[in-house]
Design an enzyme around this catalytic site. Structure first.
Site, PDB file in Angstrom:
ATOM      1  N   GLN A 188      70.696   1.310  40.575  1.00  0.00           N
ATOM      2  CA  GLN A 188      71.925   1.563  41.328  1.00  0.00           C
ATOM      3  C   GLN A 188      71.749   1.193  42.794  1.00  0.00           C
ATOM      4  O   GLN A 188      72.715   1.217  43.551  1.00  0.00           O
ATOM      5  CB  GLN A 188      72.312   3.045  41.224  1.00  0.00           C
ATOM      6  CG  GLN A 188      72.690   3.477  39.817  1.00  0.00           C
ATOM      7  CD  GLN A 188      73.083   4.938  39.713  1.00  0.00           C
ATOM      8  OE1 GLN A 188      72.638   5.615  38.812  1.00  0.00           O
ATOM      9  NE2 GLN A 188      73.931   5.438  40.601  1.00  0.00           N
ATOM     10  N   ARG A 205      76.936  12.108  39.077  1.00  0.00           N
ATOM     11  CA  ARG A 205      78.360  12.015  39.343  1.00  0.00           C
ATOM     12  C   ARG A 205      78.831  13.050  40.356  1.00  0.00           C
ATOM     13  O   ARG A 205      79.842  13.708  40.198  1.00  0.00           O
ATOM     14  CB  ARG A 205      79.136  12.162  38.043  1.00  0.00           C
ATOM     15  CG  ARG A 205      80.092  11.003  37.931  1.00  0.00           C
ATOM     16  CD  ARG A 205      80.911  11.040  36.714  1.00  0.00           C
ATOM     17  NE  ARG A 205      82.152  10.416  37.095  1.00  0.00           N
ATOM     18  CZ  ARG A 205      82.894   9.723  36.279  1.00  0.00           C
ATOM     19  NH1 ARG A 205      82.545   9.544  35.044  1.00  0.00           N
ATOM     20  NH2 ARG A 205      84.006   9.191  36.689  1.00  0.00           N
ATOM     21  N   CYS A 206      78.012  13.208  41.393  1.00  0.00           N
ATOM     22  CA  CYS A 206      78.438  14.043  42.517  1.00  0.00           C
ATOM     23  C   CYS A 206      77.605  13.623  43.712  1.00  0.00           C
ATOM     24  O   CYS A 206      76.643  12.898  43.582  1.00  0.00           O
ATOM     25  CB  CYS A 206      78.224  15.520  42.241  1.00  0.00           C
ATOM     26  SG  CYS A 206      76.510  16.051  42.330  1.00  0.00           S
ATOM     27  N   GLU A 245      83.292  10.631  41.872  1.00  0.00           N
ATOM     28  CA  GLU A 245      82.584  11.862  41.515  1.00  0.00           C
ATOM     29  C   GLU A 245      83.498  13.067  41.372  1.00  0.00           C
ATOM     30  O   GLU A 245      83.123  14.064  40.752  1.00  0.00           O
ATOM     31  CB  GLU A 245      81.562  12.197  42.620  1.00  0.00           C
ATOM     32  CG  GLU A 245      80.943  11.011  43.330  1.00  0.00           C
ATOM     33  CD  GLU A 245      80.063  10.209  42.414  1.00  0.00           C
ATOM     34  OE1 GLU A 245      79.822  10.681  41.292  1.00  0.00           O
ATOM     35  OE2 GLU A 245      79.646   9.108  42.783  1.00  0.00           O
TER      36      GLU A 245
HETATM   37  O1  CDP Z   1      80.599   4.531  44.510  1.00  0.00           O
HETATM   38  P1  CDP Z   1      81.453   4.452  43.272  1.00  0.00           P
HETATM   39  O2  CDP Z   1      81.913   3.066  42.946  1.00  0.00           O
HETATM   40  O3  CDP Z   1      80.834   5.168  42.115  1.00  0.00           O
HETATM   41  O4  CDP Z   1      82.732   5.378  43.569  1.00  0.00           O
HETATM   42  P2  CDP Z   1      84.072   5.088  44.351  1.00  0.00           P
HETATM   43  O5  CDP Z   1      83.811   4.437  45.647  1.00  0.00           O
HETATM   44  O6  CDP Z   1      84.796   6.380  44.390  1.00  0.00           O
HETATM   45  O7  CDP Z   1      84.854   4.046  43.450  1.00  0.00           O
HETATM   46  C1  CDP Z   1      85.016   4.127  42.059  1.00  0.00           C
HETATM   47  C2  CDP Z   1      86.019   3.077  41.638  1.00  0.00           C
HETATM   48  O8  CDP Z   1      87.341   3.530  41.983  1.00  0.00           O
HETATM   49  C3  CDP Z   1      85.836   1.749  42.367  1.00  0.00           C
HETATM   50  O9  CDP Z   1      86.162   0.646  41.571  1.00  0.00           O
HETATM   51  C4  CDP Z   1      86.790   1.891  43.518  1.00  0.00           C
HETATM   52  O10 CDP Z   1      87.128   0.730  44.140  1.00  0.00           O
HETATM   53  C5  CDP Z   1      87.963   2.642  42.879  1.00  0.00           C
HETATM   54  N1  CDP Z   1      88.687   3.394  43.920  1.00  0.00           N
HETATM   55  C6  CDP Z   1      89.981   3.056  44.251  1.00  0.00           C
HETATM   56  O11 CDP Z   1      90.557   2.153  43.625  1.00  0.00           O
HETATM   57  N2  CDP Z   1      90.629   3.734  45.268  1.00  0.00           N
HETATM   58  C7  CDP Z   1      90.036   4.754  45.927  1.00  0.00           C
HETATM   59  N3  CDP Z   1      90.640   5.401  46.911  1.00  0.00           N
HETATM   60  C8  CDP Z   1      88.724   5.138  45.573  1.00  0.00           C
HETATM   61  C9  CDP Z   1      88.073   4.424  44.563  1.00  0.00           C
END
Ligand code: CDP
Length: 803
Positions: A229, A376-377, A746
Site C-alpha cells: 500500500q 479501514r480506519c 474508512e
Molecule cells: O485513501 P483511500 O483511497 O482508501 O480513501 P479515500 O481517499 O477516502 O478514497 C476512496 C475512494 O473514494 C477514492 O476513489 C476516492 O477518490 C473516492 N472519493 C470520492 O470520490 N470523493 C470523496 N470526497 C472522497 C473519496
C-alpha cells in the site's frame, strides 16, 4: 464556521466527467474479465519459490534447527534460518513503530505462526514439502495470551532480546488534561462507566500478501513486485534496512486485491525473498496462504477500554476519562505516526463539545502476532469512536433522555469550527446535528420509538441504535505525522501530451478504491480534458513521484489535493499559451471547462487540446516548452468526515439471535468526486462494521493457539448475511482542501460497529442491559438477558457454549 451545501451538482458536462459524475470505474473492465495483474500473476524466467516454516507454539526457546533433510530434497535450492540471516545482519528488522521484529527467529519464537525458517526451491510444492523435513527442537515456555496477564508481576518476559526491557509493557502514553478532567468529574451529577473490549480482527483482503524479488546479479538492481500500500516508503525502508542503494531498488505494486491496512507493514516473507534473490542471483516468489495471512500478518483492534463520562443532570457532558490497554502481540509493529503511541485514539472525545478529557493508553507485549494496522480506519480511530458512542448511548439511559436528544444537546455546533478538541485535534468542519436529523427523518425515528414501546408491551424486543461519529483522515500535516520518520505529504505528476491526452502519476496506491477513475475526474474538472483521456499510474517507484501511500483514507485529502494543485499549475501555463494563440492579454481570457475564450467574445477561443498541441509546437518565445508538472502537497490539517448511522434490530431473547431490520447511513465526506464510488466505499465499510459487530474476530485459547486461522472459523459476512443499507448524505466541504473533499474510505467501518451494538443494547436497555461485548454473538445476548433478570434462557437453562 462551517458551510453546508447540497449534494454536488457537476460543473462539467458528462463528456468531460469531472467532479460529481458517477462515472463507471474504468479499472473494473479488467478486473471483471479476470485480466488484472496481481503479484501472483507475475512469472519471471528462472524464478524460484519461497515457503516459510512457522512456529506451531506461541512461546518457546529454539534449542536447535536441523535443515539437512530439507536441503537434500531434490529441487530445494536453499534452506534459510535466522542464523543465516544474522550473518548478513538481517535476522531482525525495524518495525513501523520503532521496535524490532524477528525476520526469522534466532533465539525464541514469540507467537504461533512466527517465521522460523524458509525453503527456496524450484517449485512451490517442493518448497512446501521441504518445510516438513526441517526439524526444530522447541523448549516451550508459558504463553502470555492477554495484556492483563502480560502486565502481571510474575508474567514471563517476552522480549528478553531487548536490552533494558523489564516486563511486558511496550508503551504508556497520555493525552488531555488530568486535573481539568478530575475537576469536571467532581462537578458531575452522573458518571457513566463502560468496560469493553474491541476484539482482535483481521483485514483479510481477498489477495494475501506476497512478492516477487528480482535482484539482477549483473547490475545489482532489485526489482521487487510487492503487495504494497506504500511502495515508496517501502523502498526507502528496504534501502535503510538492507543497505541497498535506493536508486537500485524499484518497488512495483501491481494490481492489489484489497489492502485495508494489511499491506502497510513490511513482512518477513518480503525480506527473505529479497535476501534469497540477492544471494542466489535468481528471482524469488513468496506468496502466503490464507491461514498464514490470518495468523501472522497485521491484525487490527484488540483494545481493552475503560471509559467514564461525566454529565450534568440536564444532559450536558462535562468530561471524559479513558484507560485503554492494547494487546500488541510479540513485536510493537503498529502502523502509525511516531508521535502517537496509540495511534489517534485520543480522538475518543468524538463529535461532542466538552471542556475536559484525559486519556491514558498502555500497550503490552503478548504471545500473539504483531500488527496493529489501520484496518479501514485512521490509526485506531475505530476503537475510539466505538467507545464514545457506546458511552453516550448508555448515558442517555442513565439520564432517562432519548439517545438522539442527548447527542443533539452535546454536538459541536457548526459555528464552533475550526474546533479544538480537549485532546488537541483541530476539527476542520462539520454539521453533526444536520446529519443526525436527516438520518432520523429517513428512518422515521419517532414512529419507531412508538413502535418499540408498543412491542415491549407485547414482549417483543426492538432496538434502535445510533452512532454519530467523527473520523480523522488524510495524514499529515508534516509537523505531526510521519511513518517511520518520513513525513506524510503526497504528490502528483501530470503530463499533458501534444494530442491533449494526459497521464497522471501519483504517490498513493489504490487497492480497489477506484483511483484510476476518480483521480482522472479531478484532472477533468480542473483542465476540462475528458476523464476518459487521462491515464492514472500508481505503484511503481521508478515512474511515480514520492508519496506515503494509501491507507487511513489519505488518498483524496492528500493525493487528491496534490492532483488539484498540479492541474492548476498547468492551467496557469495553459492560459499563457492560450493568450499567445488568441493574440490577447492573459487577463482578458475567461475559462470554461476545457476552453479559454476572449471575454465578451465567446466564439474566439481555444480548447485545452489546442493549447496542449501548441505547448509542443507553437509556444510563446521564452516560455519553457511542454505541459507537465509535479506538486508535493503538505496538507495544513487532517480532514474530518462524519456521519450519523441508525440501526434498527429485532432481538429474540430466547435464542439471543438478532436481525437487522433497517440500517440508515448519512455520511458527509465534503464534496464527493464520484458519488457512486463513495457509496461503494460506504457499503463496504458498513459490511465490515457489521462483520465486527456480528461475527468476525480472532481469538486465542489459553495455550496461545490462534482460533480464527481460516474462513471456517474467521467469519466474513457474505451477501446472504449482510443487511440492506439505506444511504443519504450531507455536504460540508473541508475549508482547507482545494476542492473541499474529505476522505471517505474508512468512515463507515469506523462509524457503524457502535450503531449495530447500540441497537442490540437498546432492545434490552429497559431490562438494565448496558454492555455486550463484540461480536454480539447470540450466547452473549442470551446471557446478558439472563443476568439482567429478563426472560433469556427459556426452558432449556444454561448458557450455550462459547464458539
Ligand atoms: O485513501 P483511500 O483511497 O482508501 O480513501 P479515500 O481517499 O477516502 O478514497 C476512496 C475512494 O473514494 C477514492 O476513489 C476516492 O477518490 C473516492 N472519493 C470520492 O470520490 N470523493 C470523496 N470526497 C472522497 C473519496
Amino acid at each position: 464556521m462551517t458551510t453546508t451545501e447540497q449534494p454536488t451538482t457537476p460543473a462539467t458536462p458528462p463528456g468531460i466527467g469531472g467532479i460529481g459524475h458517477s462515472l463507471r470505474r474504468r479499472e473494473d473492465d479488467r478486473f471483471l474479465r479476470g485480466a488484472g495483474r496481481f503479484v501472483d500473476d507475475i512469472v519471471l524466467p528462472r524464478m524460484l519459490h519461497a515457503a516459510v516454516l512457522r512456529s506451531p507454539v506461541p512461546h518457546a526457546r529454539i534449542a536447535s534447527i536441523d535443515t539437512s533433510a530439507a536441503a537434500a530434497l531434490p529441487g530445494v535450492v536453499a534452506v534459510v534460518t535466522g542464523a543465516d540471516l544474522a550473518a548478513h545482519n538481517l535476522a531482525w528488522m525495524p518495525t513501523l513503530s520503532g521496535d524490532t521484529q524477528a525476520v526469522l527467529a534466532t533465539d525464541k519464537v514469540r507467537f504461533q505462526g512466527q517465521e522460523v525458517a524458509a525453503v527456496i526451491a524450484e517449485d512451490p510444492y517442493v518448497a512446501h514439502d521441504a518445510l516438513d523435513l526441517i526439524d526444530v527442537d522447541y523448549d516451550t515456555l508459558t504463553p502470555v495470551v492477554n495484556p492483563r496477564q502480560a502486565l502481571a508481576d510474575d508474567a514471563p518476559l517476552i522480549r528478553d532480546d531487548k536490552e533494558g526491557q523489564e516486563g511486558n509493557r511496550c508503551y504508556r502514553w497520555e493525552a488531555g488534561d488530568r486535573e481539568a478532567t478530575d475537576r469536571a468529574f467532581a462537578e458531575a451529577d452522573v458518571v457513566v462507566e463502560l468496560d469493553t473490549h474491541y476484539p482482535r480482527s483481521h483485514p483479510s483482503p481477498l489477495e494475501t500478501c506476497g512478492c516477487v524479488a528480482d535482484v539482477n546479479p549483473a547490475t545489482g538492481h532489485a526489482t521487487i513486485y510487492m503487495t504494497s500500500q506504500a511502495p515508496h516508503a517501502h523502498r526507502t525502508l528496504f534501502a535503510l534496512v538492507a543497505g541497498l542503494p535506493e536508486e537500485k531498488i524499484r518497488i512495483i505494486s501491481p494490481d492489489i486485491g484489497g489492502g485495508f491496512g494489511n499491506k502497510v507493514p513490511i513482512y518477513p516473507g518480503y525480506v527473505v525473498a529479497t535476501a534469497a534473490s540477492l544471494l542466489i542471483g535468481r528471482p524469488v516468489k513468496w506468496v502466503e496462504s490464507r491461514s498464514e495471512n490470518l495468523i501472522s500478518t497485521g491484525f487490527a483492534r484488540d483494545y481493552h477500554m475503560h471509559g467514564e463520562l461525566a454529565l450534568k443532570r440536564d444532559g450536558r457532558i462535562l468530561g471524559l476519562r479513558v484507560n485503554m490497554l492494547s494487546d500488541n502481540g510479540a513485536f510493537f509493529a503498529d502502523a502509525q505516526p511516531t508521535k502517537f503511541k496509540a495511534g489517534l485514539f485520543h480522538i475518543v472525545t468524538g463529535s461532542y463539545d466538552y471542556p475536559a478529557a484525559h486519556v491514558v493508553t498502555e500497550g503490552a507485549y503478548t504471545n500473539k502476532a504483531p500488527g496493529g494496522v489501520a484496518y479501514r480506519c485512521s490509526f485506531r480511530v475505530t476503537e475510539a469512536s466505538y467507545l464514545i458512542e457506546r458511552l453516550v448511548q448508555n448515558a442517555a439511559y442513565e439520564l432517562g433522555v432519548d439517545p438522539a436528544e442527548l447527542r443533539l444537546r452535546n454536538f459541536i455546533r457548526p459555528d464552533q469550527f475550526p474546533y479544538r478538541s480537549p485532546t488537541g485535534f483541530t476539527y476542520d468542519s462539520g454539521d453533526y446535528a444536520r446529519a443526525l436529523r436527516l438520518a432520523m427523518e429517513r428512518v422515521g425515528y419517532d414512529d419507531l420509538r412508538r413502535e418499540q414501546a408498543e412491542a415491549r408491551e407485547q414482549g417483543k424486543l426492538i432496538g434502535i441504535g445510533l452512532a454519530s461519529f467523527t473520523e480523522v483522515v488524510g495524514a499529515g500535516n508534516h509537523k505531526e505525522f510521519d511513518i517511520a520518520g518520513i513525513k506524510m505529504f503526497d504528490s502528483a505528476e501530470l503530463r499533458v501530451h501534444p494530442t491533449g491526452k494526459a497521464i497522471l502519476k501519483l504517490g498513493v496506491r489504490s487497492q480497489g478504491q477506484g483511483h484510476e477513475t476518480t483521480f482522472a475526474q479531478i484532472v477533468a474538472e480542473e483542465l476540462g480534458i475528458p476523464a476518459t483521456d487521462i491515464a492514472v499510474q500508481e505503484g511503481d517507484t521508478d515512474n511515480t513521484p514520492y508519496g506515503l501511500g494509501t491507507y487511513a483514507s489519505r488518498s483524496t485529502p492528500v493525493g487528491g489535493a496534490a492532483t488539484v494543485m498540479v492541474a492548476r499549475k498547468l492551467r496557469d501555463k495553459a492560459r499563457v499559451i492560450a493568450a499567445h494563440l488568441l493574440e490577447a492579454a492573459e487577463e482578458d481570457l475567461e475559462w470554461e471547462p476545457g476552453r479559454f475564450f476572449v471575454k465578451g467574445t465567446p466564439s474566439r477561443g481555444v480548447t485545452i487540446q489546442d493549447v496542449a498541441f501548441a505547448a509542443y509546437t507553437n509556444f510563446p518565445e521564452g516560455l519553457e516548452p511542454g505541459l507537465e508538472g509535479v506538486h508535493y502537497y503538505d496538507p495544513p490539517n487532517m480532514t474530518y468526515p462524519f456521519g450519523s448511522y441508525i440501526v434498527v434490530v429485532e432481538v429474540d431473547a430466547e435464542t439471543g439471535q438478532w436481525k437487522v431490520r433497517r440500517m440508515v447511513a448519512v455520511d458527509d465526506c465534503g464534496v464527493r468526486i464520484n458519488p457512486m464510488i463513495v457509496e461503494g466505499q460506504i457499503h463496504g465499510g458498513l459490511a465490515e462494521g457489521y462483520a465486527m459487530a456480528n461475527m468476525q474476530f480472532i481469538t486465542f485459547d489459553e495455550d496461545g493457539n490462534c482460533i480464527g486461522s481460516n474462513f471456517m472459523d474467521y467469519l466474513i459476512p457474505t451477501a446472504w448475511e449482510t443487511p440492506r443499507f439505506e444511504l443519504d448524505e450531507t455536504v460540508t466541504p473541508s475549508p482547507h482542501h482545494p476542492i473541499g473533499a474529505k476522505g471517505v474510505g474508512e468512515s463507515a467501518t469506523v462509524g457503524s460497529p457502535a450503531a449495530y451494538v447500540n441497537a442490540v443494547i437498546d432492545a434490552l436497555a429497559h431490562l438494565g442491559v448496558r454492555n455486550i461485548d463484540m461480536p454480539v454473538l447470540p450466547h452473549r445476548v442470551w446471557a446478558a438477558v439472563r443476568d439482567a433478570g429478563g426472560s433469556g434462557g427459556g426452558e432449556q437453562g444454561g448458557v450455550p457454549p462459547a464458539p
